[in-house]
Design an enzyme around this catalytic site. Structure first.
Site, PDB file in Angstrom:
ATOM      1  N   LYS A  16      -8.590   7.714 -18.978  1.00  0.00           N
ATOM      2  CA  LYS A  16      -8.928   8.260 -20.294  1.00  0.00           C
ATOM      3  C   LYS A  16      -7.705   8.224 -21.215  1.00  0.00           C
ATOM      4  O   LYS A  16      -7.245   7.157 -21.546  1.00  0.00           O
ATOM      5  CB  LYS A  16      -9.511   9.665 -20.123  1.00  0.00           C
ATOM      6  CG  LYS A  16     -10.542   9.779 -18.974  1.00  0.00           C
ATOM      7  CD  LYS A  16     -11.803   8.982 -19.214  1.00  0.00           C
ATOM      8  CE  LYS A  16     -12.698   8.849 -17.987  1.00  0.00           C
ATOM      9  NZ  LYS A  16     -12.996  10.057 -17.261  1.00  0.00           N
ATOM     10  N   ARG A  61       0.848  -1.199   0.000  1.00  0.00           N
ATOM     11  CA  ARG A  61       0.000   0.000   0.000  1.00  0.00           C
ATOM     12  C   ARG A  61       0.880   1.245   0.000  1.00  0.00           C
ATOM     13  O   ARG A  61       0.597   2.226  -0.661  1.00  0.00           O
ATOM     14  CB  ARG A  61      -0.945   0.011   1.223  1.00  0.00           C
ATOM     15  CG  ARG A  61      -1.701   1.328   1.335  1.00  0.00           C
ATOM     16  CD  ARG A  61      -2.919   1.322   2.255  1.00  0.00           C
ATOM     17  NE  ARG A  61      -2.878   0.397   3.350  1.00  0.00           N
ATOM     18  CZ  ARG A  61      -2.170   0.573   4.477  1.00  0.00           C
ATOM     19  NH1 ARG A  61      -1.438   1.657   4.664  1.00  0.00           N
ATOM     20  NH2 ARG A  61      -2.202  -0.336   5.423  1.00  0.00           N
ATOM     21  N   ASP A 112      -7.718  19.898 -13.402  1.00  0.00           N
ATOM     22  CA  ASP A 112      -8.035  18.568 -13.925  1.00  0.00           C
ATOM     23  C   ASP A 112      -7.636  18.594 -15.400  1.00  0.00           C
ATOM     24  O   ASP A 112      -8.281  19.233 -16.225  1.00  0.00           O
ATOM     25  CB  ASP A 112      -9.534  18.281 -13.754  1.00  0.00           C
ATOM     26  CG  ASP A 112      -9.920  16.877 -14.228  1.00  0.00           C
ATOM     27  OD1 ASP A 112      -9.204  16.317 -15.080  1.00  0.00           O
ATOM     28  OD2 ASP A 112     -10.951  16.350 -13.759  1.00  0.00           O
ATOM     29  N   TYR A 172     -16.805  17.672 -15.001  1.00  0.00           N
ATOM     30  CA  TYR A 172     -17.120  16.247 -14.960  1.00  0.00           C
ATOM     31  C   TYR A 172     -18.190  15.979 -13.886  1.00  0.00           C
ATOM     32  O   TYR A 172     -18.052  16.425 -12.738  1.00  0.00           O
ATOM     33  CB  TYR A 172     -15.838  15.470 -14.667  1.00  0.00           C
ATOM     34  CG  TYR A 172     -16.052  13.992 -14.580  1.00  0.00           C
ATOM     35  CD1 TYR A 172     -16.410  13.262 -15.714  1.00  0.00           C
ATOM     36  CD2 TYR A 172     -15.911  13.304 -13.379  1.00  0.00           C
ATOM     37  CE1 TYR A 172     -16.623  11.898 -15.642  1.00  0.00           C
ATOM     38  CE2 TYR A 172     -16.115  11.937 -13.299  1.00  0.00           C
ATOM     39  CZ  TYR A 172     -16.472  11.242 -14.439  1.00  0.00           C
ATOM     40  OH  TYR A 172     -16.686   9.900 -14.369  1.00  0.00           O
TER      41      TYR A 172
HETATM   42  C1  LIG Z   1     -13.497  10.412 -15.989  1.00  0.00           C
HETATM   43  C2  LIG Z   1     -13.117  11.720 -15.410  1.00  0.00           C
HETATM   44  C3  LIG Z   1     -12.864  11.855 -14.045  1.00  0.00           C
HETATM   45  C4  LIG Z   1     -13.007  10.686 -13.074  1.00  0.00           C
HETATM   46  O1  LIG Z   1     -12.055   9.708 -13.290  1.00  0.00           O
HETATM   47  P1  LIG Z   1     -12.288   8.122 -13.042  1.00  0.00           P
HETATM   48  O2  LIG Z   1     -10.994   7.541 -13.465  1.00  0.00           O
HETATM   49  O3  LIG Z   1     -13.457   7.707 -13.861  1.00  0.00           O
HETATM   50  O4  LIG Z   1     -12.565   7.968 -11.577  1.00  0.00           O
HETATM   51  C5  LIG Z   1     -12.471  13.097 -13.575  1.00  0.00           C
HETATM   52  N1  LIG Z   1     -12.363  14.160 -14.411  1.00  0.00           N
HETATM   53  C6  LIG Z   1     -12.620  14.062 -15.723  1.00  0.00           C
HETATM   54  C7  LIG Z   1     -12.471  15.268 -16.587  1.00  0.00           C
HETATM   55  C8  LIG Z   1     -12.994  12.851 -16.271  1.00  0.00           C
HETATM   56  O5  LIG Z   1     -13.258  12.763 -17.577  1.00  0.00           O
END
Ligand SMILES: *Cc1c(COP(=O)(O)O)cnc(C)c1O
Length: 384
Positions: free
Chosen positions: A200, A51, A175, A103
């Site tokens: 993504k 961890r 982000d 998001y």
């Molecule tokens: C998908 C996404 C998230 C969340 O991420 P996960 O890996 O699905 O938990 C956060 N911000 C954006 C812009 C996203 O597209």
């Protein structure tokens, strides 16, 4: 390998990855172990319990940090786990200024989870940096920027708002999921922290859920390492391996996503069956100038509305697609399509969505790396 002065395509291939010290294996092995032998109590090779540290995860953390021009990187079980960890830098009573077009899952964790713990969230338009200034109070401790925004592809001026955050004693978090470290480097623009849904583009193959945070601030890095270990939302070594593999082609993939994005945005802009087209690379995009200033390319995320602003029309177009798969998520090699109002953004109340300018009929495309001609033919037959 020290990749400090190398370019992004080279960093993507080499950063974080060293031949395995015991066998010389070129690829970082999947260290599928929960613990590590110690020679004597407290005498070990830097790894005690998985961890806290895992060599496969460590390689990925170094790779993502290098791509974001960061000294420190931490990986988490998902993008949301990364966001969850960042919220734990705050205390009850603290306020966060958040972009109002973001998001859906981020909106949900802020309003439904952390609001319950006494953290305040103010959702505001960040379209004009000057408008943000008036929202700073002494309780604002963080500014949460997502750019390009999801799904409206608004562009927020990272440098201007980061400067403002700094002057007001707040952390600027970006982000960077949509742009990736290939197309945008928020830390170079003055942000304190960058967060990714690695699920993504960085992973890029729609086969892993993972998140990451990177920073150059040592005090924040220390807290993040502490939180990562204390709360334990870590990714497993198999997933880290898959992402390390995906990263090697990140720059190549992004080049193709950008090329295909440009062709599709041009096609949609000139089609009589289409209403609005949202892609930051278009001259007609309202924040095109900021996009050009802070991005190295405009990516493969495009939204558009049918000419007739009716949700039924949008649903029919989505059903007509043969190559674009109707699915949540984005950033994989294959093209996806979705209806944010009923899918990714359904957790945002309708009136909030409308305030942000998100129409129910808006279709979002994640343009993949297929041959553009095939994608264009699919779009042409799907539009009505
Ligand atoms: C998908 C996404 C998230 C969340 O991420 P996960 O890996 O699905 O938990 C956060 N911000 C954006 C812009 C996203 O597209």
């Amino acid at each position: 390998m020290n990749t400090k002065n190398l370019r992004k395509g080279t960093v993507a291939v080499h950063a974080g990855v060293e031949p395995d010290p015991t066998t010389g294996a070129i690829m970082t092995p999947i260290y599928q172990t929960s613990t590590f032998a110690q020679e004597a109590p407290g005498v070990h090779k830097g790894y005690e319990y998985a961890r806290t540290q895992n060599p496969t995860r460590h390689a990925l953390e170094k790779s993502i940090a290098a791509l974001e021009n960061a000294q420190f990187g931490y990986c988490f079980a998902s993008g949301m786990a990364a966001t969850d960890t960042l919220m734990k830098l705050l205390k009850p009573g603290d306020e966060v200024l958040v972009t109002n077009d973001l998001y859906g899952g981020t909106y949900r964790i802020f309003t439904k989870v952390f609001a319950e713990y006494g953290i305040k969230f103010k959702f505001i338009s960040m379209a004009s940096a000057e408008d943000v200034q008036s929202h700073f109070t002494s309780s604002v401790k963080m500014v949460w920027i997502e750019t390009p925004t999801n799904p409206l592809m608004n562009i927020i001026d990272i440098a201007e708002i980061s400067k403002m955050a700094k002057a007001n004693g707040a952390l600027a978090v970006v982000d960077n999921t949509f742009a990736t470290p290939i197309l945008q480097n928020p830390l170079d623009l003055g942000a304190d922290i960058v967060v990714h849904s690695v699920t993504k583009y960085i992973g890029g193959h729609s086969d892993t859920v993972l998140g990451a945070v990177a920073t150059n601030k040592e005090d924040i890095a220390e807290k993040l390492a502490f939180l990562q270990n204390s709360c334990g939302a870590i990714p497993g070594p198999q997933d880290c391996f898959l992402v390390l593999r995906g990263i090697k082609t990140l720059q190549l993939r992004m080049q193709r996503h950008c090329e295909n994005g440009e062709k599709i945005a041009a096609f949609l802009s000139n089609d009589f069956r289409v209403g609005e087209v949202y892609w930051p690379g278009l001259d007609s995009h309202k924040n095109h100038a900021i996009a050009k200033k802070q991005m190295h390319g405009f990516g493969g995320m495009i939204s558009f509305t049918p000419k007739e602003d009716k949700i039924d029309k949008a649903i029919q177009i989505l059903k007509n697609f043969k190559l674009f798969t109707l699915a949540e998520s984005l950033g994989g090699v294959e093209s996806l399509c979705g209806l944010p109002s009923m899918m990714t953004h359904a957790s945002i109340p309708k009136e909030e969505r409308e305030k942000a300018g998100l129409k129910d009929s808006l279709i979002r495309l994640s343009v993949g790396i297929e041959d553009a001609e095939d994608l264009l033919e699919d779009l042409d037959q799907a539009l009505i």
